[in-house]
Design a protein around this motif. Structure first.
Motif, PDB file in Angstrom:
ATOM      1  N   VAL A  86       0.830  -1.211   0.000  1.00  0.00           N
ATOM      2  CA  VAL A  86       0.000   0.000   0.000  1.00  0.00           C
ATOM      3  C   VAL A  86       0.861   1.256   0.000  1.00  0.00           C
ATOM      4  O   VAL A  86       0.342   2.366  -0.084  1.00  0.00           O
ATOM      5  CB  VAL A  86      -0.984   0.043   1.193  1.00  0.00           C
ATOM      6  CG1 VAL A  86      -1.875  -1.198   1.215  1.00  0.00           C
ATOM      7  CG2 VAL A  86      -0.272   0.192   2.531  1.00  0.00           C
ATOM      8  N   GLY A  87       2.168   1.089   0.157  1.00  0.00           N
ATOM      9  CA  GLY A  87       3.062   2.252   0.145  1.00  0.00           C
ATOM     10  C   GLY A  87       3.133   2.983   1.473  1.00  0.00           C
ATOM     11  O   GLY A  87       3.392   4.178   1.511  1.00  0.00           O
ATOM     12  N   CYS A  88       2.989   2.261   2.589  1.00  0.00           N
ATOM     13  CA  CYS A  88       2.970   2.933   3.902  1.00  0.00           C
ATOM     14  C   CYS A  88       4.365   3.232   4.435  1.00  0.00           C
ATOM     15  O   CYS A  88       4.511   3.978   5.393  1.00  0.00           O
ATOM     16  CB  CYS A  88       2.187   2.110   4.920  1.00  0.00           C
ATOM     17  SG  CYS A  88       3.076   0.663   5.559  1.00  0.00           S
ATOM     18  N   LYS A  89       5.406   2.593   3.856  1.00  0.00           N
ATOM     19  CA  LYS A  89       6.807   2.843   4.202  1.00  0.00           C
ATOM     20  C   LYS A  89       7.244   2.318   5.555  1.00  0.00           C
ATOM     21  O   LYS A  89       8.338   2.647   6.024  1.00  0.00           O
ATOM     22  CB  LYS A  89       7.146   4.335   4.167  1.00  0.00           C
ATOM     23  CG  LYS A  89       6.888   4.955   2.848  1.00  0.00           C
ATOM     24  CD  LYS A  89       7.209   6.426   2.900  1.00  0.00           C
ATOM     25  CE  LYS A  89       6.537   7.107   1.746  1.00  0.00           C
ATOM     26  NZ  LYS A  89       5.987   8.377   2.087  1.00  0.00           N
ATOM     27  N   LEU A  90       6.399   1.546   6.208  1.00  0.00           N
ATOM     28  CA  LEU A  90       6.809   1.003   7.499  1.00  0.00           C
ATOM     29  C   LEU A  90       8.052   0.125   7.343  1.00  0.00           C
ATOM     30  O   LEU A  90       8.921   0.098   8.212  1.00  0.00           O
ATOM     31  CB  LEU A  90       5.655   0.183   8.078  1.00  0.00           C
ATOM     32  CG  LEU A  90       5.556   0.202   9.576  1.00  0.00           C
ATOM     33  CD1 LEU A  90       5.348   1.621  10.071  1.00  0.00           C
ATOM     34  CD2 LEU A  90       4.398  -0.658  10.031  1.00  0.00           C
TER      35      LEU A  90
END
Ligand SMILES: Cc1cc2nc3c(=O)[nH]c(=O)nc-3n(C[C@H](O)[C@H](O)[C@H](O)COP(=O)(O)OP(=O)(O)OC[C@H]3O[C@@H](n4cnc5c(N)ncnc54)[C@H](O)[C@@H]3O)c2cc1C
Lengths: 162, 459
Positions: A86-90
């Motif tokens: 989802v592209g959350c970068k966690l």
């Protein structure tokens, strides 16, 4: 298991690995899209080493992902599934090596996937600084970096009186 | 002998990780009962659903099929309402009870609204649950005037999506600067300028006194007489751990449930994980209530291992956050806000780049960091993760500390030359290589670790 074996002593800093990598990973010849990154470890840009994902045992990126978008591929690469990400970068925050990135155009995380078992960086390297061989993943560059940067470090210490 | 029964209350990140961790070690040798008020989903992907980057179905985590494959019995849609630690029994909202051999409390947190008149009017939203996300999505449209109350981390996770939806956005914040619990005032000033350049109105040091309904719109009355009007108001004014159902259970509490490094609470056979758990911080070694996804993940995995009978201690979570606003990345790590630290801060205004590195008590180990930069620039470096590695590893940097203070733009050389990679490669959360979660199932097979332990305890 095969790993990307790195011998920094053999690296000339030619960046062919970056160019090859960016092309397979993103379809562009653009080192900033490469997931293997060469840097200088000595002032005057003389000692270089490539640096990429170690495919670590923890898989910090994989365990951090809230939607299980990172798997382990058949060749042992922690691999981002684009349709899940989802592209959350966690993952980029959790990886303590800094070897997973975010592509703002595609809004996805990206990292080394070992080119599905045929790493193009190893093919591109003219001096065999990068090879694809049976080994255990390890810190390929630490000792080299410490040694080659020692003179710079002494200079910094001297100018600061510490 | 009957199989051990693990009861897990809550269906979020901590719970999922605990379930897969139990199965990673015992592959089905125990019973797991999941009690969850909502069908399991990931809260932290809700901003991407709001921004239409993902569909609604993308938020679900443990599907009924997955739960079955993991050998989990479910009570979904049920709330736990009481805990009796002497009887080892949980009471549900329908009056039923569930007995446990061990229990994991993983009930997460809830959004809290500023206590002002009008906070509960229709058209005033929180953004913490899927239901709340659905409520907001139904009301925001391109061109809507939206006021976001609170400029904290959660507010920023949805800000991007709101702007991309084409709303006209104003953010108001009580504190003197935005993101007050994530970045320092220098960083906040850069982000504020960036927002203003991208058409977002930011007002800090502003107290909201009331919200009124005027001709179908909202009027926000501010301290000092100012007013704002809006179609939609979103309150991102804080969260609180869901501990109400534990009243009278006698667990030791601080701001959350106090746990040890095995995620054990003060009651026998009761564990807590995630947003409810006041657990160890990696840098300080003290307990803290972090309420971040990576903490919930690590807590859940450690609790799960111990519940499966495999002794695992947690080394503490590195406090960390990342958020982007319109391709400006903002991240902080560890003790970024430490008054008792030596620190260096540098800025490249033309590139919107900023960094602060902190060294607690003048020490040689880097204990905190802030990094800001344009996505395109930042992801061309290895620096975000390297900052995490430096804070996580916590090793003295010797003479490299001076080099980093002189030039905080160069992180990779100090990081690599001080042997961080080799040390970090030794570290795993569970003491063994991780299994991808979707490969874990309940095949009724017991890991060597769990078998050895069972043999020991039977003697
Ligand atoms: C919009 C948003 C964005 C976020 N972004 C980030 C981010 O970018 N990075 C980050 O680190 N964190 C982020 N977070 C925070 C992160 O989602 C939480 O820290 C994480 O979900 C905590 O996991 P948890 O398992 O403790 O609780 P949750 O995931 O909240 O799960 C709690 C569960 O318990 C259930 N429950 C509650 N009470 C009861 C009861 N009495 N009985 C039964 N079930 C109950 C709930 O229904 C829920 O299923 C974000 C959160 C939100 C809402």
């Amino acid at each position: 298991m095969k790993v990307l074996h790195i011998e920094p002593e053999k690296c000339t800093g030619c960046l062919r690995c970056e160019v090859a990598c960016s092309y397979v990973q993103s379809g562009e010849f653009n080192p900033s899209k490469s997931v293997i990154r060469v840097s200088a470890f000595e002032r005057g840009h003389t000692s270089f080493s490539p640096y990429t994902c170690f495919q670590c045992a923890e898989g910090w990126c994989m365990t951090a992902c809230p939607v299980e978008a990172i798997d382990i591929s058949a060749v042992g690469a922690k691999e981002v599934q684009d349709d899940q990400c989802v592209g959350c970068k966690l993952c980029t925050l959790a990886c303590p090596y800094g070897t997973i990135f975010y592509d703002p155009e595609r809004e996805k995380a990206f990292k080394c996937n070992l080119c599905g078992g045929d790493p193009q960086c190893a093919h591109a390297c003219p001096t065999q600084a990068i090879t694809w061989i049976e080994d255990f993943t390890q810190d390929w560059t630490g000792a080299f970096a410490a040694q080659r940067s020692a003179a710079d470090l002494a200079r910094i210490g001297a100018t600061n009186g510490r | 002998m009957a199989a051990k029964r693990h009861v897990i209350v809550g269906g979020g990140t901590a719970a999922i990780n605990a379930i897969t961790s139990i199965r990673e070690f015992d592959q089905g040798a125990s019973d797991i009962v999941l009690v969850a008020e909502e069908r399991p989903y990931s809260r932290m992907v809700l901003p991407y659903y709001l921004g239409k980057r993902i569909s609604r179905s993308h938020v679900w985590t443990l599907s009924p099929d997955r739960l079955a494959a993991l050998g989990v019995t479910t009570q979904i849609g049920r709330r736990a309402t009481a805990l009796d630690t002497a009887q080892q029994r949980v009471t549900l909202d329908n009056g039923e009870t569930v007995d446990y051999d061990d229990l994991l409390i993983a009930t997460g947190s809830s959004a809290v609204r500023a206590p002002v008149p009008g906070a509960d009017l229709p058209g005033v939203h929180s953004f913490w649950t899927l239901e709340q996300a659905d409520g907001l999505i139904a009301e925001v449209k391109a061109g809507s005037e939206v006021v976001l109350v609170g400029a904290g981390f959660i507010s920023f996770t949805i800000l991007n999506s709101l702007v991309k939806l084409g709303v006209r956005l104003t953010v108001i914040e009580l504190a003197p600067t935005i993101l007050p619990r994530m970045i320092d005032p220098n960083g906040a000033a850069i982000v504020t300028r960036w927002l203003e350049q991208h058409g977002v109105t930011v007002q800090t040091g502003v107290r909201l006194n009331a919200i009124e309904e005027v001709a179908g719109r909202k009027r926000l009355v501010l301290d000092g007489g100012g007013e704002l009007s809006a179609d939609v108001v979103i309150m991102a004014t804080g969260i609180r751990p869901n501990l109400g159902w534990l009243e009278g259970a006698g667990l030791e509490m601080g701001r959350g449930i106090l746990v040890d490094d095995h995620m054990r609470t003060s009651a026998p056979n009761v564990y807590a994980a995630g947003d409810v758990a006041e657990a160890f911080d990696r840098v300080t070694g003290q307990r803290a209530l972090h309420a971040i996804e990576p903490a919930a993940m690590e807590h859940g995995r450690i609790a799960g291992a111990n519940m499966a009978g495999v002794d695992r201690a947690h080394r503490g979570t590195v406090l960390m956050n990342i958020v982007d606003v319109l391709d400006l990345e903002i991240a902080s790590f560890g003790l970024w806000d430490d008054a008792d630290a030596e620190s260096v801060a540098v800025e490249k205004p033309s590139q919107w780049a900023y960094r602060r590195l902190l060294w607690h008590g003048q020490g040689e180990a880097m204990t905190g960091a802030i990094i800001i930069g344009i996505s395109e620039h930042l992801w061309a470096t290895n620096d975000v993760g390297i900052l995490k590695g430096l804070v996580q590893d916590g090793q003295p940097m010797g003479a490299w500390k001076r080099a980093m203070m002189d030039n905080p733009w160069e992180l990779k050389r100090p990081f690599v030359a001080t042997g961080h990679v080799g040390r970090l490669l030794q570290e795993t959360v569970l003491g063994r290589p991780s299994t991808p979660a979707d490969e874990v199932n309940a095949a009724r097979w017991v890991s060597p670790e769990a078998a050895a332990l069972a043999a020991q305890t039977e003697v």
